[in-house]
Design an enzyme around this catalytic site. Structure first.
Site, PDB file in Angstrom:
ATOM      1  N   ASN A 124       0.875  -1.172   0.000  1.00  0.00           N
ATOM      2  CA  ASN A 124       0.000   0.000   0.000  1.00  0.00           C
ATOM      3  C   ASN A 124       0.912   1.222   0.000  1.00  0.00           C
ATOM      4  OD1 ASN A 124      -1.842   1.992   0.384  1.00  0.00           O
ATOM      5  ND2 ASN A 124      -2.482   1.368   2.451  1.00  0.00           N
TER       6      ASN A 124
ATOM      7  N   GLU B  75      -6.273  -4.657  10.058  1.00  0.00           N
ATOM      8  CA  GLU B  75      -5.297  -3.591  10.312  1.00  0.00           C
ATOM      9  C   GLU B  75      -5.698  -2.804  11.562  1.00  0.00           C
ATOM     10  OE1 GLU B  75      -2.908  -2.433   6.640  1.00  0.00           O
ATOM     11  OE2 GLU B  75      -4.682  -1.183   6.650  1.00  0.00           O
TER      12      GLU B  75
ATOM     13  N   GLY C  84       1.619   2.544  10.753  1.00  0.00           N
ATOM     14  CA  GLY C  84       2.578   3.635  10.626  1.00  0.00           C
ATOM     15  C   GLY C  84       3.510   3.786  11.816  1.00  0.00           C
TER      16      GLY C  84
ATOM     17  N   SER D 205       2.521  -1.845  10.440  1.00  0.00           N
ATOM     18  CA  SER D 205       3.949  -1.914  10.769  1.00  0.00           C
ATOM     19  C   SER D 205       4.552  -3.300  10.571  1.00  0.00           C
ATOM     20  CB  SER D 205       4.194  -1.393  12.181  1.00  0.00           C
ATOM     21  OG  SER D 205       3.735  -0.055  12.269  1.00  0.00           O
TER      22      SER D 205
END
Ligand code: PGA
Length: 245
Positions: free
Chosen positions: A6, A159, A165, A207
C-alpha cells in the site's frame, strides 16, 4: 503468501514509482509470493504490464461515473489493468467513509472484476474486548450485503489502527494476531457456511517489517500482509520479502 503493498501517498514521482515496480518485478521472479502493488491511481497506466506483479488501486469511487468531478471509478481503474483495490482503509474511514459507502465501493469493484481488499480494524484495545465487536460490525456490514459468491471474492485485511505507521516493536504480537485471525474466521464462517470460508484470504497490516513479519506469519493463520511504509523503500521491501521466503 499474498503480499500487498500500500504505497499510500508516499510516492510522488513516476521515477520512484517505476523504480519500486522494477524492484518488485525482480523479487517476483522467484515466485515465492504473490505480489500486489496498490499504487496511487495516476501510476496504474505507467506500471501496467509489470512482469510477475498484480496492480491495485487504494480506493475506488462510490460513483458509477458520469458527472462526478475528480472521482476515480472502478471502471477506470480496471481499464488500466488493475485487478485489486483496497476498500475501507482506516485512513479513508477517518475521512468519514461509512460502511454503506464501503459496501457500494465493494459492489463497484466486483462489477469491474477487481478483487476488493476489505480493511477492518479497531482504533484501540480495551480490557472488555469491545474491539471484537468493532471487527464483527465492520465485517458484517459488508458480508451481509453480498451474495455467497461475492463473499468468496473478497480478501480481508486486519489492520489495527494503533499499529499502523509505527515500528515493528509497536505492531501486534503473534499471540494477539493468532487470536484475532481465529475470531475473524469465526465471523466469516457465519456468512459462508462450511469449510469454504477458510478459503477467504486474511491479511495482517500495521507496521509489518522484515524484523517482525516472519514471526507474525508463523502459525497465526494469516495468508499474507498489507504493507505500508516498508513497501515504499526498495531496501526495506526487499528485506521484508526475503525474510518471508
Ligand atoms: P504501515 O501501513 O505498514 O505503514 O503500518 C499499513 C497500512 O496502513 O496499510
Amino acid at each position: 503468501m499474498l503480499i500487498v503493498s500500500n504505497w499510500k501517498a508516499y510516492v510522488e514521482s513516476k521515477e520512484k514509482a517505476k523504480m519500486l515496480a522494477i524492484t518488485a518485478a525482480k523479487l517476483a521472479k522467484n515466485k515465492a509470493h504473490e505480489l500486489v502493488l496498490c499504487v496511487p491511481a495516476p501510476y496504474l497506466g505507467l506500471l501496467s504490464g509489470t512482469a510477475g506483479v498484480a496492480l491495485g488501486a487504494q480506493d475506488v469511487s462510490v460513483s458509477l461515473g458520469g458527472a462526478a468531478t475528480g472521482e476515480v471509478t472502478a471502471g477506470a481503474v480496471a481499464s488500466l489493468g488493475a485487478t485489486y483495490t483496497i476498500v475501507g482503509h482506516s485512513e479513508r474511514r477517518s475521512m468519514g467513509e461509512t460502511n454503506e459507502v464501503i459496501v457500494e465501493k465493494v459492489r463497484h469493484a466486483l462489477a469491474h472484476g477487481l478483487t476488493p481488499i476489505l480493511c477492518v480494524g479497531e482504533r484501540e484495545r480495551d480490557e472488555d474486548a469491545q474491539y471484537l465487536k468493532v471487527i464483527r460490525s465492520e465485517l458484517s456490514a459488508v458480508f451481509d450485503a453480498l451474495t455467497q459468491k461475492e463473499r468468496m471474492e473478497l480478501v480481508v485485511a486486519y489492520e489495527p489502527l494503533w499499529a499502523i505507521g509505527k515500528t515493528a516493536d509497536e505492531a501486534i504480537t503473534t499471540d494477539d494476531l493468532r487470536e484475532m485471525v481465529s475470531y475473524i474466521r469465526k465471523v466469516l464462517g457465519d456468512f459462508v457456511p462450511g469449510k469454504a470460508s477458510a478459503k477467504i484470504r486474511v491479511l495482517y497490516g500495521g507496521s509489518a517489517e522484515a524484523v517482525n513479519a516472519p514471526l507474525l506469519a508463523n502459525d497465526t493463520g494469516i495468508d499474507g500482509f498489507l504493507v505500508g511504509h516498508a513497501s515504499v523503500d526498495p531496501v526495506s521491501y526487499s528485506a521484508l520479502l526475503k525474510a518471508l521466503s
